[in-house]
Design a protein around this motif. Structure first.
Motif, PDB file in Angstrom:
ATOM      1  N   ALA A 183      24.031 -58.407 -25.372  1.00 36.55           N
ATOM      2  CA  ALA A 183      24.960 -58.274 -24.249  1.00 36.55           C
ATOM      3  C   ALA A 183      25.480 -59.644 -23.805  1.00 36.55           C
ATOM      4  N   ALA A 184      24.606 -60.651 -23.786  1.00 39.91           N
ATOM      5  CA  ALA A 184      25.041 -62.001 -23.417  1.00 39.91           C
ATOM      6  C   ALA A 184      26.042 -62.541 -24.430  1.00 39.91           C
ATOM      7  N   GLY A 185      25.803 -62.293 -25.703  1.00 36.87           N
ATOM      8  CA  GLY A 185      26.744 -62.727 -26.728  1.00 36.87           C
ATOM      9  C   GLY A 185      28.104 -62.076 -26.572  1.00 36.87           C
ATOM     10  N   ILE A 186      28.105 -60.789 -26.274  1.00 35.76           N
ATOM     11  CA  ILE A 186      29.373 -60.078 -26.053  1.00 35.76           C
ATOM     12  C   ILE A 186      30.084 -60.635 -24.831  1.00 35.76           C
ATOM     13  N   ALA A 187      29.321 -60.918 -23.768  1.00 32.03           N
ATOM     14  CA  ALA A 187      29.922 -61.472 -22.556  1.00 32.03           C
ATOM     15  C   ALA A 187      30.524 -62.849 -22.825  1.00 32.03           C
ATOM     16  N   PHE A 188      29.840 -63.679 -23.619  1.00 31.95           N
ATOM     17  CA  PHE A 188      30.391 -64.985 -23.970  1.00 31.95           C
ATOM     18  C   PHE A 188      31.664 -64.840 -24.789  1.00 31.95           C
ATOM     19  N   LEU A 189      31.706 -63.848 -25.674  1.00 36.78           N
ATOM     20  CA  LEU A 189      32.908 -63.644 -26.488  1.00 36.78           C
ATOM     21  C   LEU A 189      34.101 -63.208 -25.652  1.00 36.78           C
ATOM     22  N   THR A 190      33.876 -62.488 -24.579  1.00 42.38           N
ATOM     23  CA  THR A 190      34.995 -62.057 -23.739  1.00 42.38           C
ATOM     24  C   THR A 190      35.589 -63.218 -22.962  1.00 42.38           C
ATOM     25  N   GLY A 191      34.820 -64.293 -22.778  1.00 41.28           N
ATOM     26  CA  GLY A 191      35.348 -65.481 -22.135  1.00 41.28           C
ATOM     27  C   GLY A 191      35.255 -65.494 -20.620  1.00 41.28           C
ATOM     28  N   ASP A 192      34.749 -64.465 -20.008  1.00 42.44           N
ATOM     29  CA  ASP A 192      34.669 -64.410 -18.546  1.00 42.44           C
ATOM     30  C   ASP A 192      33.214 -64.308 -18.105  1.00 42.44           C
ATOM     31  N   PHE A 193      32.342 -65.087 -18.735  1.00 41.90           N
ATOM     32  CA  PHE A 193      30.912 -64.986 -18.470  1.00 41.90           C
ATOM     33  C   PHE A 193      30.542 -65.481 -17.077  1.00 41.90           C
ATOM     34  N   GLY A 194      31.264 -66.475 -16.551  1.00 42.67           N
ATOM     35  CA  GLY A 194      30.976 -66.988 -15.208  1.00 42.67           C
ATOM     36  C   GLY A 194      31.131 -65.912 -14.148  1.00 42.67           C
TER      37      GLY A 194
END
Length: 115
Positions: free
Chosen positions: A23-34
Motif C-alpha cells: 500500500a505504501a508503494g502504491i501511495a508513493f507511485l500516485t505522488g500524493d503521499f504527503g
C-alpha cells in the motif's frame, strides 16, 4: 511438497506488514503521499492492531490499538466536529468499556483468582 504448503500456518503479522508495504508503494507511485500521511496516519495504529485480533494472547492489545486508532482518525478528520479538546471523554468511554468487557470475557484463557 503440497502437504507441506497446505499445513503451513500463515503469520498474520508478516502478511499485514507485506500488505502495508504494498500500500505504501502504491501511495508513493500516485505522488500524493504527503496528503495521505497527513490525514490518514492514525490508520497505521489500526493496521498494527488488526493482526493481534487473530492471536488469543494479544487480542485485547489489538482491540485497544484499533479503538485508539479509530478515535485518533475521527479527530484527525474532524468527523462529527470532533477535536482533541472536545473528544477526550470518548477515550475514557473506550478505556472503561474495555476494562469492563475484559472483566466479563477473559479470552486469554488464564485462571482467575476466586478469592
Amino acid at each position: 511438497m503440497s502437504d507441506v504448503v497446505a499445513r503451513r500456518k500463515i503469520d498474520p503479522d508478516s502478511l499485514f506488514t507485506g500488505l502495508v508495504l504494498v500500500a505504501a508503494g502504491i501511495a508513493f507511485l500516485t505522488g500524493d503521499f504527503g496528503h495521505v500521511i497527513r490525514h490518514w496516519w492514525p490508520m497505521l495504529v489500526v493496521m498494527v492492531g488488526i493482526p493481534k485480533l487473530f492471536r488469543r494472547r494479544v487480542f485485547w492489545s489489538g482491540l485497544w490499538l484499533i479503538a485508539v486508532g479509530a478515535w485518533l482518525q475521527l479527530v484527525q478528520l474532524h468527523a462529527f466536529g470532533m477535536s482533541y479538546r472536545t473528544s477526550w471523554p470518548l477515550l475514557l468511554i473506550f478505556v472503561g468499556g474495555g476494562i469492563a468487557l475484559r472483566a466479563v470475557f477473559d479470552v486469554t484463557g488464564g485462571e482467575r483468582d476466586e478469592a
